[in-house]
Design a protein around this motif. Structure first.
Motif, PDB file in Angstrom:
ATOM      1  N   LEU A   8       0.834  -1.200   0.000  1.00 25.95           N
ATOM      2  CA  LEU A   8       0.000   0.000   0.000  1.00 25.95           C
ATOM      3  C   LEU A   8       0.875   1.258   0.000  1.00 25.95           C
ATOM      4  CD1 LEU A   8      -2.788   1.362   0.294  1.00 25.95           C
ATOM      5  CD2 LEU A   8      -2.507   1.176   2.765  1.00 25.95           C
ATOM      6  N   TRP A  16       1.639   9.202  -5.716  1.00 27.30           N
ATOM      7  CA  TRP A  16       1.915  10.595  -5.313  1.00 27.30           C
ATOM      8  C   TRP A  16       3.032  11.185  -6.164  1.00 27.30           C
ATOM      9  CZ3 TRP A  16       1.954   8.697   0.397  1.00 27.30           C
ATOM     10  CH2 TRP A  16       0.667   8.780   0.939  1.00 27.30           C
ATOM     11  N   ASP A  40      -9.342   7.889  -2.321  1.00 27.47           N
ATOM     12  CA  ASP A  40     -10.004   9.123  -2.702  1.00 27.47           C
ATOM     13  C   ASP A  40      -9.042   9.900  -3.598  1.00 27.47           C
ATOM     14  OD1 ASP A  40     -10.951  11.682  -2.860  1.00 27.47           O
ATOM     15  OD2 ASP A  40     -11.603  11.789  -0.768  1.00 27.47           O
ATOM     16  N   ARG A  43      -8.336  13.586  -2.881  1.00 22.83           N
ATOM     17  CA  ARG A  43      -7.472  13.798  -1.722  1.00 22.83           C
ATOM     18  C   ARG A  43      -6.042  13.301  -1.968  1.00 22.83           C
ATOM     19  NH1 ARG A  43     -10.305  15.062   3.111  1.00 22.83           N
ATOM     20  NH2 ARG A  43     -11.523  16.876   2.522  1.00 22.83           N
ATOM     21  N   VAL A  46      -3.960  16.051  -2.923  1.00 21.35           N
ATOM     22  CA  VAL A  46      -3.499  16.945  -1.848  1.00 21.35           C
ATOM     23  C   VAL A  46      -2.086  16.531  -1.437  1.00 21.35           C
ATOM     24  CG1 VAL A  46      -3.893  17.713   0.528  1.00 21.35           C
ATOM     25  CG2 VAL A  46      -5.839  17.341  -0.999  1.00 21.35           C
ATOM     26  N   TYR A  47      -1.898  15.227  -1.243  1.00 16.25           N
ATOM     27  CA  TYR A  47      -0.561  14.753  -0.855  1.00 16.25           C
ATOM     28  C   TYR A  47       0.454  14.949  -1.977  1.00 16.25           C
ATOM     29  CZ  TYR A  47      -1.794  13.033   3.699  1.00 16.25           C
ATOM     30  OH  TYR A  47      -2.174  12.978   4.995  1.00 16.25           O
TER      31      TYR A  47
ATOM     32  N   LEU B 118       4.848  13.711   6.727  1.00 17.09           N
ATOM     33  CA  LEU B 118       4.339  12.646   7.591  1.00 17.09           C
ATOM     34  C   LEU B 118       3.078  12.105   6.940  1.00 17.09           C
ATOM     35  CD1 LEU B 118       4.906  14.726  10.782  1.00 17.09           C
ATOM     36  CD2 LEU B 118       6.193  12.671  10.155  1.00 17.09           C
ATOM     37  N   LEU B 119       3.111  10.841   6.581  1.00 13.89           N
ATOM     38  CA  LEU B 119       2.020  10.293   5.770  1.00 13.89           C
ATOM     39  C   LEU B 119       1.171   9.325   6.588  1.00 13.89           C
ATOM     40  CD1 LEU B 119       4.508  10.092   2.908  1.00 13.89           C
ATOM     41  CD2 LEU B 119       2.399  11.418   2.798  1.00 13.89           C
ATOM     42  N   PRO B 120      -0.120   9.261   6.259  1.00 11.71           N
ATOM     43  CA  PRO B 120      -1.051   8.542   7.131  1.00 11.71           C
ATOM     44  C   PRO B 120      -0.936   7.021   7.033  1.00 11.71           C
ATOM     45  CG  PRO B 120      -2.206   9.376   5.211  1.00 11.71           C
ATOM     46  CD  PRO B 120      -0.798   9.877   5.100  1.00 11.71           C
ATOM     47  N   THR B 152      -2.071  14.888  11.145  1.00 12.00           N
ATOM     48  CA  THR B 152      -3.180  15.176  10.235  1.00 12.00           C
ATOM     49  C   THR B 152      -3.179  14.124   9.132  1.00 12.00           C
ATOM     50  OG1 THR B 152      -1.691  16.667   9.091  1.00 12.00           O
ATOM     51  CG2 THR B 152      -3.320  17.671  10.524  1.00 12.00           C
ATOM     52  N   TYR B 153      -4.349  13.847   8.593  1.00 11.76           N
ATOM     53  CA  TYR B 153      -4.419  12.975   7.418  1.00 11.76           C
ATOM     54  C   TYR B 153      -5.439  13.588   6.469  1.00 11.76           C
ATOM     55  CZ  TYR B 153      -8.339  11.113  10.147  1.00 11.76           C
ATOM     56  OH  TYR B 153      -9.491  11.012  10.889  1.00 11.76           O
ATOM     57  N   TYR B 154      -5.016  13.757   5.236  1.00 11.00           N
ATOM     58  CA  TYR B 154      -5.897  14.423   4.259  1.00 11.00           C
ATOM     59  C   TYR B 154      -6.717  13.412   3.482  1.00 11.00           C
ATOM     60  CZ  TYR B 154      -2.754  18.195   5.492  1.00 11.00           C
ATOM     61  OH  TYR B 154      -2.027  19.103   6.196  1.00 11.00           O
ATOM     62  N   MET B 155      -6.300  12.154   3.515  1.00  9.25           N
ATOM     63  CA  MET B 155      -7.123  11.104   2.893  1.00  9.25           C
ATOM     64  C   MET B 155      -7.130   9.917   3.846  1.00  9.25           C
ATOM     65  SD  MET B 155      -4.452   9.761  -0.044  1.00  9.25           S
ATOM     66  CE  MET B 155      -4.944   8.042  -0.160  1.00  9.25           C
ATOM     67  N   MET B 157      -6.851   6.092   4.679  1.00 16.32           N
ATOM     68  CA  MET B 157      -6.076   5.062   4.009  1.00 16.32           C
ATOM     69  C   MET B 157      -6.924   3.820   3.758  1.00 16.32           C
ATOM     70  SD  MET B 157      -2.931   5.970   3.465  1.00 16.32           S
ATOM     71  CE  MET B 157      -1.621   4.780   3.711  1.00 16.32           C
ATOM     72  N   ASN B 192     -11.613  18.620   8.078  1.00 19.29           N
ATOM     73  CA  ASN B 192     -11.447  17.865   6.824  1.00 19.29           C
ATOM     74  C   ASN B 192     -12.302  16.600   6.773  1.00 19.29           C
ATOM     75  OD1 ASN B 192      -9.636  19.696   5.775  1.00 19.29           O
ATOM     76  ND2 ASN B 192      -7.838  18.601   6.523  1.00 19.29           N
ATOM     77  N   ASP B 222     -11.351  23.921  -0.139  1.00 16.77           N
ATOM     78  CA  ASP B 222     -11.919  22.589   0.060  1.00 16.77           C
ATOM     79  C   ASP B 222     -11.166  21.757   1.089  1.00 16.77           C
ATOM     80  OD1 ASP B 222      -9.698  22.597  -1.474  1.00 16.77           O
ATOM     81  OD2 ASP B 222     -10.371  21.036  -2.863  1.00 16.77           O
ATOM     82  N   ILE B 223     -10.126  22.343   1.663  1.00 18.72           N
ATOM     83  CA  ILE B 223      -9.351  21.551   2.634  1.00 18.72           C
ATOM     84  C   ILE B 223      -8.591  22.485   3.581  1.00 18.72           C
ATOM     85  CG2 ILE B 223      -7.210  21.337   1.263  1.00 18.72           C
ATOM     86  CD1 ILE B 223      -7.506  18.246   2.218  1.00 18.72           C
ATOM     87  N   LEU B 225      -5.115  22.841   5.633  1.00 20.64           N
ATOM     88  CA  LEU B 225      -3.775  22.245   5.638  1.00 20.64           C
ATOM     89  C   LEU B 225      -3.041  22.615   6.925  1.00 20.64           C
ATOM     90  CD1 LEU B 225      -2.643  22.955   1.962  1.00 20.64           C
ATOM     91  CD2 LEU B 225      -3.421  20.774   2.899  1.00 20.64           C
TER      92      LEU B 225
END
Ligand SMILES: [Fe+2]
Lengths: 284, 293
Positions: A8, A16, A40, A43, A46-47, B118-120, B152-155, B157, B192, B222-223, B225
Motif C-alpha cells: 500500500l 503521489w 479518494d 485527496r 493533496v498529498y 508525515l504520511l497517514p 493530520t491525514y488528508y485522505m 487510508m 477535513n 476545500d481543505i 492544511l
C-alpha cells in the motif's frame, strides 16, 4: 501486515510521485483490487501537492544558484529529478538518508546522466550543481577540527623539516571547467539581464574550506601547484619541507626563491584555513 | 490509567510552555530565554551535523530544558526500522538530557527514500500490531519515556476500519506509551473529515497526554492544511482550554515553521497559552477546594 502495508505504501508513494512530478493522475483501472474504490483520488492530489512543494523547497534550499541559472526550466528539472529519486535512492544506499542534503546528493550524477540538453544549453550548470552541494555539505559537516594559530612566521629549514601541516578536514578541492565564483557573481547581480550568462570555459581549481572559528565556508581559487601541495599534504604525513621538494619538481625557481615563495604560500593557506595548524613529526 | 505509563508520567517534570527551536529565529529565541520555559528540538536538523548547527544545539542545551521531537522513525512504515537512525537518536536524546522524546503516528520514508512529509496509516488492528511492536523496540533501545503524536491525514487510508480515537486509544494501550496531543491536528482533521473535535477528545485517553502541540493552519477552499505557518486559530485555543480542563500535562509547545512573523508575535502567542494554562490550573484548584469538606 507488513506485506500488505508495504504494498500500500509503495503504491501510494508511486501514485503521489507520478502525480506530483510527472503530472500523471492515476487511472482507477490501473489500481490493484485492494485499493480500487478505497482511494479518494481528489485527496490523493493533496498529498501529491504537499510532497511536490516540500521536495522543491528542499532542493531550492540546497541549489539556490542553480535555480537562478535554470530560471523557467528549474521546475521541470527539479521535478524530473524528484521523479527519479525513488530509483536513485534504491540504487545508492546511504546510511544517513535522513539528512536533508541527501535529497540533493544524487542531483549532480543525475544531471550528468540525464539532462544532456540542459547541459548543452548551460555547459557550466554541472560545475555549479557540484559546487552548491559541496558548499552545503561542508557547511554542515560534523568533522571535528582542532585549530591552532600558526605564529612562526620565519621558520628555519630544520623547523620546516620537523613540522607537518594539518589540512582542514572540512575541505574540498574542486576542479571546474568554468569559473564558478565568477558565475555566482553574475547570478547574484540582481540588475543583470534575465538571459543565460555568457561564460567562456576556463579550467579553475577551487579550494572550499570551512572556517573553524565562524563556520563560514570560504572558496578560493588556487593554481595547479597549490592544489597539488594541498592534496599531497592531505594524503600523506609529509613535512613542510617535503612540500617544498614537491614544489621544486614542478617549478623552475631557484632553491632560495622557491623556499621563500612556499613560505608565503603556507602562510596564505593558514590564513584561509586550508591548513589549520601544524604537528611535530615524531622521530624527526 | 491501568498501565505502567501512569508511573512513568508521574516521574516527569513539569516544563511549562515552550517553543519549537527554528534556525531562522534562534537568536531571538535565546534572547527571550526568560519567557520561554523549554525548547523542542528536531533531531533530523542536528544529526550528523557540525558547524553552526551543532553550535546552535549546544547553545540551546545550555540555555533551557530540551525535549526531542523526531520526524523519521517512520513508526507506521512497512520498511524495517532504521537502526542507524535509532542509534544516533539515542545518543542525541542522551546529549540533550530530554525527559522524554516523541515521533508521529505516520510513515515518513519508503526504504531509503525520505519523503519530507508525515504520511497517514490505515486505522486498523493490523497497523496497531505493527506499530506497537516497533514502538516497543524504540522504547527498549532509547530507554526514555516515549510519546507518539496524532497527525493530520488528508485522505483516509485503504484498509481503515476503525475511527481515529479508537485506533489511537488501542495503539497507546498496546504500545504503553504517552501521547503528544497536537490540538491543531485534531482541529484540522475535524474540519477535513467532518467530526466534532470535542467529542473526539472525549474519546481519547487524555491521562496519557504528556505534551501538547499548538500551531496554526491554512484554510483553503476545500481543505484545511496543517502548515505551522499562521497564528493559532481561536477554535484551537478553545480545544486547548477543553483539554486542560480534563487533563494534566507536562508541557505545551508552540510550533511555527513557515511564514515566520516578527518574533514579538510568537512571544504573544506563548503568553496567550500561558494565560490559558494558568486559568486551567486556577479552575482546578478552586474545584478541589470546593470538594473539600
Ligand atoms: Fe505537531
Amino acid at each position: 501486515m507488513s506485506d500488505r502495508l508495504h504494498d500500500l505504501e509503495k503504491l501510494l508513494v508511486e501514485l503521489w510521485f507520478d502525480q506530483a512530478f510527472a503530472g500523471k493522475a492515476p487511472d482507477i483501472d490501473d489500481l490493484p483490487d485492494y485499493a480500487r474504490g478505497q482511494i479518494d483520488l481528489r485527496r490523493l492530489a493533496v498529498y501529491s501537492n504537499v510532497l511536490r512543494e516540500n521536495h522543491l523547497q528542499v532542493l531550492q534550499g540546497i541549489f539556490p544558484r542553480t535555480r537562478k541559472l535554470a530560471g523557467q526550466e528549474w521546475e521541470s528539472l527539479a521535478r524530473a529529478y524528484c521523479l527519479a529519486l525513488p530509483q536513485l535512492t534504491r540504487n545508492n544506499r546511504r546510511p544517513d538518508h535522513f539528512r536533508m542534503n541527501n535529497t540533493g546528493a544524487y542531483f549532480h550524477a543525475y544531471f550528468l546522466a540525464n539532462q544532456k540538453a540542459l547541459a548543452e544549453k548551460y555547459p557550466f550548470m554541472s560545475d555549479l550543481i557540484q559546487f552548491e552541494i559541496v558548499q552545503a555539505e561542508l557547511a554542515e559537516s560534523d568533522q571535528e577540527v582542532s585549530y591552532s594559530i600558526e605564529n612562526d612566521s620565519a621558520p628555519t629549514v630544520r623547523a620546516l623539516a620537523r613540522r607537518q601541516p594539518l589540512v582542514n578536514p572540512v575541505l574540498r578541492l574542486l576542479h571546474c571547467r568554468y569559473d564558478i565564483p565568477a558565475l555566482i557573481d553574475i547570478l547574484d547581480d540582481e540588475s543583470r539581464p534575465q538571459t543565460a550568462p555568457a561564460l567562456e570555459p576556463r579550467q579553475v581549481v577551487l579550494v572550499a574550506a570551512r572556517n573553524p572559528l565562524n563556520y563560514r565556508v570560504r572558496v578560493v581559487e588556487v593554481n595547479d601547484l597549490t592544489a597539488l601541495l594541498v592534496q599531497t599534504a592531505r594524503d600523506s604525513n609529509c613535512s613542510y619541507l617535503d612540500l617544498v621538494a614537491v614544489a621544486s619538481e614542478h617549478c623552475a625557481l631557484a632553491k632560495d626563491e622557491l623556499t621563500k615563495h612556499c613560505l608565503t604560500l603556507f602562510a596564505d593557506l593558514h590564513e584561509h584555513h586550508v591548513f589549520v595548524g601544524s604537528k611535530e613529526l615524531i622521530g624527526s | 490509567m491501568s498501565s505502567s505509563f501512569d508511573k512513568v508520567k508521574s516521574t516527569l517534570p513539569y516544563l511549562g510552555v515552550g517553543l519549537g527551536l527554528r534556525r531562522e529565529v534562534a537568536a531571538e529565541t535565546f534572547e527571550a530565554g526568560h519567557v520561554i520555559d523549554f525548547l523542542e528540538v528536531i533531531p533530523e536538523q542536528y544529526l550528523c551535523k557540525g558547524g553552526d548547527t551543532r553550535e546552535r544545539l549546544n547553545k540551546a542545551r545550555a540555555s533551557m530544558p530540551l525535549v526531542v521531537h523526531g520526524l523519521n522513525l517512520s513508526l507506521g512504515g512497512a520498511s524495517p526500522l532504521d537502526q542507524e537512525y535509532i542509534t544516533r537518536l539515542k545518543t542525541f536524546v542522551q546529549f540533550t538530557d530530554a525527559p522524554w522524546f516523541s515521533d508521529h503516528v505516520a510513515f515518513a520514508s519508503l526504504g531509503d527514500l525520505y519523503l519530507h512529509e508525515l504520511l497517514p496509516v490505515p486505522f486498523c488492528k493490523e497497523t496497531i500490531e505493527h506499530m506497537s511492536r516497533r514502538i516497543k523496540m524504540v522504547k527498549e533501545q532509547i530507554e526514555k519515556p516515549f510519546l507518539i503524536e496524532n497527525t493530520t491525514y488528508y485522505m483516509s487510508m485503504p484498509g481503515s476500519d476503525m475511527t481515529e480515537p479508537q485506533f489511537l486509544t488501542e495503539l497507546l494501550e498496546e504500545a504503553d506509551c504517552g501521547l503528544l496531543l497536537d490540538v491543531n491536528n485534531v482541529y484540522v482533521n475535524s474540519v477535513n473529515h467532518g467530526f466534532d473535535p470535542f467529542l473526539f477528545l472525549d474519546q481519547l485517553p487524555l491521562e496519557r497526554v504528556v505534551q501538547i502541540h499548538m500551531a496554526g493552519h491554512l484554510a483553503k477552499e476545500d481543505i484545511v492544511l496543517d502548515t505551522h505557518g499562521a497564528p493559532i486559530a481561536d477554535p484551537v485555543f478553545d480545544l486547548l482550554r477543553y483539554v486542560l480542563s480534563k487533563a494534566t500535562v507536562c508541557g505545551i509547545t508552540l510550533e511555527r515553521d513557515q511564514n515566520l512573523p516578527p518574533f514579538d508575535e510568537i512571544l504573544a502567542e506563548l503568553s496567550a497559552i500561558k494565560i490559558i494554562t494558568a486559568e486551567a490550573k486556577q479552575a482546578k484548584t478552586s474545584l478541589e477546594l470546593e470538594k473539600r469538606p
